[in-house]
Design a protein around this motif. Structure first.
Motif, short mmCIF file in Angstrom:
data_model
loop_
_atom_site.label_atom_id
_atom_site.label_comp_id
_atom_site.label_asym_id
_atom_site.label_seq_id
_atom_site.Cartn_x
_atom_site.Cartn_y
_atom_site.Cartn_z
N UNK A 36 -44.40 6.36 11.25
CA UNK A 36 -43.03 6.55 11.74
C UNK A 36 -42.02 6.53 10.61
N UNK A 37 -42.48 6.52 9.37
CA UNK A 37 -41.57 6.47 8.23
C UNK A 37 -41.70 7.74 7.41
N UNK A 38 -40.55 8.34 7.09
CA UNK A 38 -40.50 9.55 6.27
C UNK A 38 -39.81 9.25 4.95
N UNK A 65 -32.59 5.99 14.34
CA UNK A 65 -33.39 5.84 13.13
C UNK A 65 -32.66 4.92 12.16
N UNK A 66 -33.40 4.41 11.20
CA UNK A 66 -32.83 3.53 10.19
C UNK A 66 -33.14 4.13 8.82
N UNK A 67 -32.11 4.36 8.02
CA UNK A 67 -32.27 5.02 6.72
C UNK A 67 -31.93 4.04 5.60
N UNK A 80 -33.01 9.95 -3.04
CA UNK A 80 -34.07 9.98 -2.03
C UNK A 80 -33.91 8.75 -1.14
N UNK A 81 -34.54 8.81 0.03
CA UNK A 81 -34.41 7.72 0.98
C UNK A 81 -35.66 7.62 1.84
N UNK A 82 -35.82 6.46 2.46
CA UNK A 82 -36.85 6.25 3.46
C UNK A 82 -36.15 6.19 4.81
N UNK A 83 -36.76 6.79 5.82
CA UNK A 83 -36.19 6.76 7.16
C UNK A 83 -37.26 6.31 8.14
#
Length: 132
Positions: A36-38, A65-67, A80-83
């Motif tokens: 569930x993490x991109x 969602x949480x970024x 860049x980020x994780x979501x």
């Protein structure tokens, strides 16, 4: 020759009723969850977590969602980020939308940044990326 087995009471963890001995094994592996993490790449340096979350909500993918944007020690974005998404389906929809060029952020000059996404190698929980 026939192989002889010791009586159950002689086996480690066995019992007198002939039940299988209880083996002392390592903790069972947790069930494999769907990711569930991109990982989002090519974010404009001026983007904030709220900008990314708003674009995802506006696209109809997920409003929950949480970024977390990766930042230098000085606070500057690493672009860049994780979501983390509440469901696999929402994460997959975001991944597909990025692949189709539908997730776009604009920088302060008005330039459009088409966000790229891939599955993260680790899952993120409560804003913390945990390897596992």
């Amino acid at each position: 020759t026939m192989r002889q087995h010791p009586p159950p009471s002689a086996m480690e963890g066995g019992n007198r009723r002939g039940q299988q001995p209880s083996c002392r094994m390592a903790e069972p592996m947790p069930c494999q969850r769907k990711p569930r993490t991109l990982l989002f790449a090519y974010l404009p340096r001026c983007a904030t977590e709220q900008h990314v979350e708003m674009v995802l909500a506006a696209s109809g993918i997920s409003s929950h969602c949480s970024v977390k944007i990766a930042r230098e020690q000085e606070g500057e974005s690493k672009c860049y980020a994780f979501a983390w998404f509440p469901t696999f389906a929402a994460a997959k929809a975001a991944l597909e939308a990025c692949g189709e060029g539908r997730i776009v952020l604009h920088d302060i000059a008005g330039k459009a940044w088409h966000i790229k996404a891939s599955w993260a190698k680790s899952e993120m929980y409560d804003g913390i990326v945990r390897v596992g």
